[in-house]
Design an enzyme around this catalytic site. Structure first.
Site, PDB file in Angstrom:
ATOM      1  CG  HIS A 129      42.615  36.134  66.624  1.00 16.79           C
ATOM      2  ND1 HIS A 129      41.314  36.148  66.194  1.00 16.79           N
ATOM      3  CD2 HIS A 129      43.142  34.952  66.200  1.00 16.79           C
ATOM      4  CE1 HIS A 129      41.057  35.022  65.533  1.00 16.79           C
ATOM      5  NE2 HIS A 129      42.154  34.286  65.529  1.00 16.79           N
ATOM      6  CD  GLU A 200      44.992  33.598  62.396  1.00 17.62           C
ATOM      7  OE1 GLU A 200      45.014  32.377  62.539  1.00 17.62           O
ATOM      8  OE2 GLU A 200      44.418  34.362  63.187  1.00 17.62           O
TER       9      GLU A 200
HETATM   10  P1  PGA Z   1      40.666  28.204  62.467  1.00 13.23           P
HETATM   11  O1  PGA Z   1      41.113  29.471  63.315  1.00 13.23           O
HETATM   12  O2  PGA Z   1      41.853  27.301  62.322  1.00 13.23           O
HETATM   13  O3  PGA Z   1      39.563  27.570  63.277  1.00 13.23           O
HETATM   14  O4  PGA Z   1      40.197  28.686  61.146  1.00 13.23           O
HETATM   15  C1  PGA Z   1      42.376  30.044  63.145  1.00 13.23           C
HETATM   16  C2  PGA Z   1      42.541  31.227  64.060  1.00 13.23           C
HETATM   17  O5  PGA Z   1      41.587  31.994  64.242  1.00 13.23           O
HETATM   18  O6  PGA Z   1      43.622  31.439  64.638  1.00 13.23           O
END
Ligand code: PGA
Length: 281
Positions: A129, A200
């Protein structure tokens, strides 16, 4: 099937977990049919996982008892497969960790091993992540090592990749993300059941700024192509998730983008009702 994963990050308490589960289950059983094609995964802080697992296990045992009563059978008459189906396969929600160590065990103060996550009921683990890459200096090489350890312990990694604002501004996002994929995902001596990659964009995480559908589609196309070309020999199935400011208002259109096979939801997943709406979108 779509994978909709909830990443609670460093949020939630035991009381919150009770309320969340109660609210999730109430609706889940009403919408059982719609959930047939959804793998919902909850990734709470590790301290809460064992507790949540035993709550879900208790529900499974109650269900097993009900089935036994209805069919006038005793527990001993159930085969191992039947018990597994009710207690594990039919769980309303699967569990995942938010990280695991790159080592199997040993003198690594504060770390949690893949085997420990497995023992407390996890089937998934989020790895790489951007918050871990940034705050804990995790390189692609470390992520690759973690993925190997996770697989060796029968956990399905949810592998995160994504570019920051500057890289996007310089139009280097495709190159950057594909490079992350090639360096973070091991190919040798591994076998993935599901190869789950979450795209992401860092500039979208927790900001409320969501890429346009065209931007998501561009990345989804490039990532899927790279995954198919490089990893189809070491996995059974590929799932590409999108993550970053997902909520129940934008989830449906994001899921409609070609090659997007699920979502990784941060902030919005803390509210069970909202997470359910996202699952059912
Ligand atoms: P968010 O986070 O939906 O709060 O933008 C997503 C993530 O970091 O997995």
């Amino acid at each position: 099937m779509k994978i909709i994963a909830a990443n609670w990050k460093m949020n939630g308490s035991f009381d919150d977990s009770d309320l969340w589960l109660e609210s999730f289950k109430k609706k889940f059983y009403l919408e059982l049919q719609s959930f047939k094609n959804i793998e919902a995964v909850l990734c709470p802080p590790s301290i809460l996982i064992d507790y949540i697992d035993s709550e879900i296990m208790q529900d499974g045992l109650d269900h097993l008892e009900l089935v036994a009563q209805k069919q006038s059978r005793s527990f001993d008459d159930f085969s191992e497969d039947e018990v597994k189906k009710i207690l594990i396969d039919e769980r309303p929600i699967k569990l995942g960790g938010q990280d695991c160590s790159a080592e199997e065990k040993g003198a690594f103060t504060g770390d949690i091993s893949a085997n420990m996550l497995k023992e407390i009921g996890c089937e998934y683990v989020i790895l790489g992540h951007s918050e871990r890459r940034k705050n804990h200096f995790e390189s692609d090489e470390i992520v690759a090592k973690k993925i190997k350890v996770a697989l060796a312990n029968n956990l399905t990694p949810i592998i995160c990749v994504g570019e920051n604002k500057e890289i996007r501004r310089d139009k280097k996002h495709v190159e950057f993300v594909l490079n992350q994929i090639l360096k973070s995902i091991p190919k040798d001596d591994v076998k993935f059941g599901k190869l789950v990659v979450a795209y992401e964009p860092i500039w979208s995480i927790g900001t409320g700024v969501v890429p346009s559908l065209e931007q998501i589609e561009e990345m989804a196309k490039e990532i899927s192509k790279a995954l198919e070309e490089n990893f189809s020999g070491v996995c059974d199935e590929i799932f590409l998730l999108y993550g970053g400011s997902v909520n129940s208002k934008n989830s449906k259109e994001i899921l409609s983008v070609s090659k997007v096979g699920g979502l990784l939801v941060g902030g919005a997943s803390l509210d069970a009702e909202e997470f359910l709406k996202i699952c059912l979108s």
